[in-house]
Motif scaffolding. Structure first.
Motif, PDB file in Angstrom:
ATOM      1  N   UNK A  46     -12.340  -9.908   4.940  1.00 59.22           N
ATOM      2  CA  UNK A  46     -11.148 -10.418   5.608  1.00 59.22           C
ATOM      3  C   UNK A  46     -10.177 -11.076   4.650  1.00 59.22           C
ATOM      4  N   UNK A  47     -10.588 -11.266   3.407  1.00 62.94           N
ATOM      5  CA  UNK A  47      -9.715 -11.867   2.401  1.00 62.94           C
ATOM      6  C   UNK A  47      -8.613 -10.869   2.025  1.00 62.94           C
ATOM      7  N   UNK A  48      -7.348 -11.298   2.037  1.00 61.19           N
ATOM      8  CA  UNK A  48      -6.277 -10.360   1.696  1.00 61.19           C
ATOM      9  C   UNK A  48      -6.323  -9.959   0.224  1.00 61.19           C
ATOM     10  N   UNK A  49      -5.918  -8.728  -0.032  1.00 62.43           N
ATOM     11  CA  UNK A  49      -5.811  -8.249  -1.413  1.00 62.43           C
ATOM     12  C   UNK A  49      -4.449  -8.695  -1.955  1.00 62.43           C
ATOM     13  N   UNK A  50      -4.364  -9.936  -2.373  1.00 59.68           N
ATOM     14  CA  UNK A  50      -3.106 -10.506  -2.863  1.00 59.68           C
ATOM     15  C   UNK A  50      -2.746  -9.911  -4.217  1.00 59.68           C
ATOM     16  N   UNK A  51      -1.498  -9.527  -4.368  1.00 58.14           N
ATOM     17  CA  UNK A  51      -0.955  -8.993  -5.619  1.00 58.14           C
ATOM     18  C   UNK A  51      -1.711  -7.767  -6.129  1.00 58.14           C
ATOM     19  N   UNK A  52      -2.163  -6.924  -5.223  1.00 57.50           N
ATOM     20  CA  UNK A  52      -2.858  -5.685  -5.585  1.00 57.50           C
ATOM     21  C   UNK A  52      -1.838  -4.612  -5.953  1.00 57.50           C
ATOM     22  N   UNK A  53      -2.214  -3.727  -6.845  1.00 56.16           N
ATOM     23  CA  UNK A  53      -1.335  -2.630  -7.255  1.00 56.16           C
ATOM     24  C   UNK A  53      -1.278  -1.589  -6.144  1.00 56.16           C
ATOM     25  N   UNK A  54      -0.065  -1.103  -5.834  1.00 53.19           N
ATOM     26  CA  UNK A  54       0.135  -0.081  -4.807  1.00 53.19           C
ATOM     27  C   UNK A  54       0.892   1.083  -5.439  1.00 53.19           C
ATOM     28  N   UNK A  55       0.355   2.291  -5.256  1.00 59.41           N
ATOM     29  CA  UNK A  55       1.011   3.508  -5.731  1.00 59.41           C
ATOM     30  C   UNK A  55       1.220   4.416  -4.530  1.00 59.41           C
ATOM     31  N   UNK A  56       2.447   4.896  -4.337  1.00 60.00           N
ATOM     32  CA  UNK A  56       2.785   5.764  -3.204  1.00 60.00           C
ATOM     33  C   UNK A  56       3.107   7.154  -3.759  1.00 60.00           C
ATOM     34  N   UNK A  57       2.491   8.184  -3.155  1.00 60.36           N
ATOM     35  CA  UNK A  57       2.703   9.571  -3.574  1.00 60.36           C
ATOM     36  C   UNK A  57       3.323  10.360  -2.425  1.00 60.36           C
ATOM     37  N   UNK A  58       4.390  11.106  -2.721  1.00 62.14           N
ATOM     38  CA  UNK A  58       5.073  11.934  -1.716  1.00 62.14           C
ATOM     39  C   UNK A  58       4.241  13.175  -1.404  1.00 62.14           C
ATOM     40  N   UNK A  59       4.468  13.789  -0.230  1.00 58.36           N
ATOM     41  CA  UNK A  59       3.656  14.936   0.199  1.00 58.36           C
ATOM     42  C   UNK A  59       3.610  16.114  -0.770  1.00 58.36           C
ATOM     43  N   UNK A  60       4.620  16.589  -1.311  1.00 56.38           N
ATOM     44  CA  UNK A  60       4.563  17.792  -2.144  1.00 56.38           C
ATOM     45  C   UNK A  60       4.231  17.525  -3.593  1.00 56.38           C
ATOM     46  N   UNK A  61       4.008  16.262  -3.972  1.00 53.76           N
ATOM     47  CA  UNK A  61       3.844  15.927  -5.373  1.00 53.76           C
ATOM     48  C   UNK A  61       2.749  14.866  -5.554  1.00 53.76           C
ATOM     49  N   UNK A  62       1.483  15.263  -5.502  1.00 50.28           N
ATOM     50  CA  UNK A  62       0.403  14.283  -5.562  1.00 50.28           C
ATOM     51  C   UNK A  62       0.104  13.737  -6.959  1.00 50.28           C
ATOM     52  N   UNK A  63       0.802  14.235  -7.986  1.00 48.61           N
ATOM     53  CA  UNK A  63       0.533  13.759  -9.348  1.00 48.61           C
ATOM     54  C   UNK A  63       1.539  12.730  -9.839  1.00 48.61           C
ATOM     55  N   UNK A  72       1.951  -8.569  -1.287  1.00 46.69           N
ATOM     56  CA  UNK A  72       2.303  -9.990  -1.353  1.00 46.69           C
ATOM     57  C   UNK A  72       1.023 -10.827  -1.290  1.00 46.69           C
ATOM     58  N   UNK A  73       1.170 -12.135  -1.180  1.00 46.17           N
ATOM     59  CA  UNK A  73       0.010 -13.037  -1.164  1.00 46.17           C
ATOM     60  C   UNK A  73      -0.912 -12.813   0.026  1.00 46.17           C
ATOM     61  N   UNK A  74      -0.391 -12.200   1.100  1.00 45.71           N
ATOM     62  CA  UNK A  74      -1.196 -11.939   2.301  1.00 45.71           C
ATOM     63  C   UNK A  74      -1.717 -10.497   2.354  1.00 45.71           C
ATOM     64  N   UNK A  75      -1.483  -9.711   1.302  1.00 48.15           N
ATOM     65  CA  UNK A  75      -1.966  -8.334   1.246  1.00 48.15           C
ATOM     66  C   UNK A  75      -1.041  -7.319   1.901  1.00 48.15           C
ATOM     67  N   UNK A  76       0.222  -7.705   2.179  1.00 50.72           N
ATOM     68  CA  UNK A  76       1.170  -6.792   2.836  1.00 50.72           C
ATOM     69  C   UNK A  76       2.034  -6.067   1.811  1.00 50.72           C
ATOM     70  N   UNK A  77       2.363  -4.816   2.137  1.00 49.12           N
ATOM     71  CA  UNK A  77       3.276  -4.006   1.341  1.00 49.12           C
ATOM     72  C   UNK A  77       3.961  -3.043   2.292  1.00 49.12           C
ATOM     73  N   UNK A  78       5.248  -2.823   2.110  1.00 49.79           N
ATOM     74  CA  UNK A  78       5.950  -1.852   2.957  1.00 49.79           C
ATOM     75  C   UNK A  78       6.812  -0.945   2.092  1.00 49.79           C
ATOM     76  N   UNK A  79       6.990   0.268   2.600  1.00 49.44           N
ATOM     77  CA  UNK A  79       7.870   1.226   1.934  1.00 49.44           C
ATOM     78  C   UNK A  79       8.498   2.115   2.992  1.00 49.44           C
TER      79      UNK A  79
END
Length: 165
Positions: A46-63, A72-79
């Motif tokens: 239940x502990x948030x993943x604060x400041x974790x690295x996030x990588x977003x990949x588009x559908x046609x380009x998985x590389x 953020x400090x509470x484990x939230x990220x939006x795109x």
């Protein structure tokens, strides 16, 4: 006789006590639509993943990474995904050796508004996890654990029963 009584108590304690569940540091990620895709990353405790690295990949380009950021400090990220690229967007969240790769299906926007994220089924979420979300022991693991505890009690009792020479 006294040794047998001690051994019987130790054996009874081992059988009644059972094995406690083991909690691993698996990771869960949840997402929902709010004019963007919002992720909440947390450890299984239940502990948030604060400041974790996030990588977003588009559908046609998985590389190639489409967007990179941190939670953020509470484990939230939006795109906000590009609605001209409907399909399965992949998001990797990593921190300190723990991580998960999740797939977020995005449908093409028909009204020109926000992208439409459809929730992943349990089967889809489980197949995309780098770390198993399950913290329960299988019957075989449970049997091995209980057998090991009993064997440890027996060995300890026999060690102390041999007396001093």
């Amino acid at each position: 006789m006294r040794l047998r009584l001690k051994f019987a108590w130790l054996l009874a304690l081992a059988l009644v006590g059972g094995a406690a569940p083991v909690l691993a540091h698996g990771v869960t990620v949840e997402h929902r639509q709010v004019n963007a895709v919002e992720l909440e990353a947390q450890f299984e405790t239940g502990e948030p993943m604060a400041n974790a690295q996030v990588l977003v990949y588009a559908p046609g380009n998985p590389t190639d990474v489409w967007q990179e950021g941190t939670t953020d400090d509470q484990g939230y990220f939006s795109f906000t995904p590009d609605t001209s690229q409907p399909g399965s967007w992949e998001v990797m969240v990593r921190q300190a050796g723990h991580g998960v790769l999740t797939t977020i299906p995005i449908a093409a926007s028909t009204s020109g508004g926000a992208p439409v994220a459809t929730p992943a089924t349990e089967a889809e979420a489980g197949s995309n996890s780098l770390i198993s979300p399950s913290t329960t022991l299988s019957p075989v693991q449970r049997g091995i654990t209980i057998g090991s505890v009993i064997w440890g009690f027996i060995g300890t009792a026999l060690f102390f029963a041999r007396g001093k020479r």
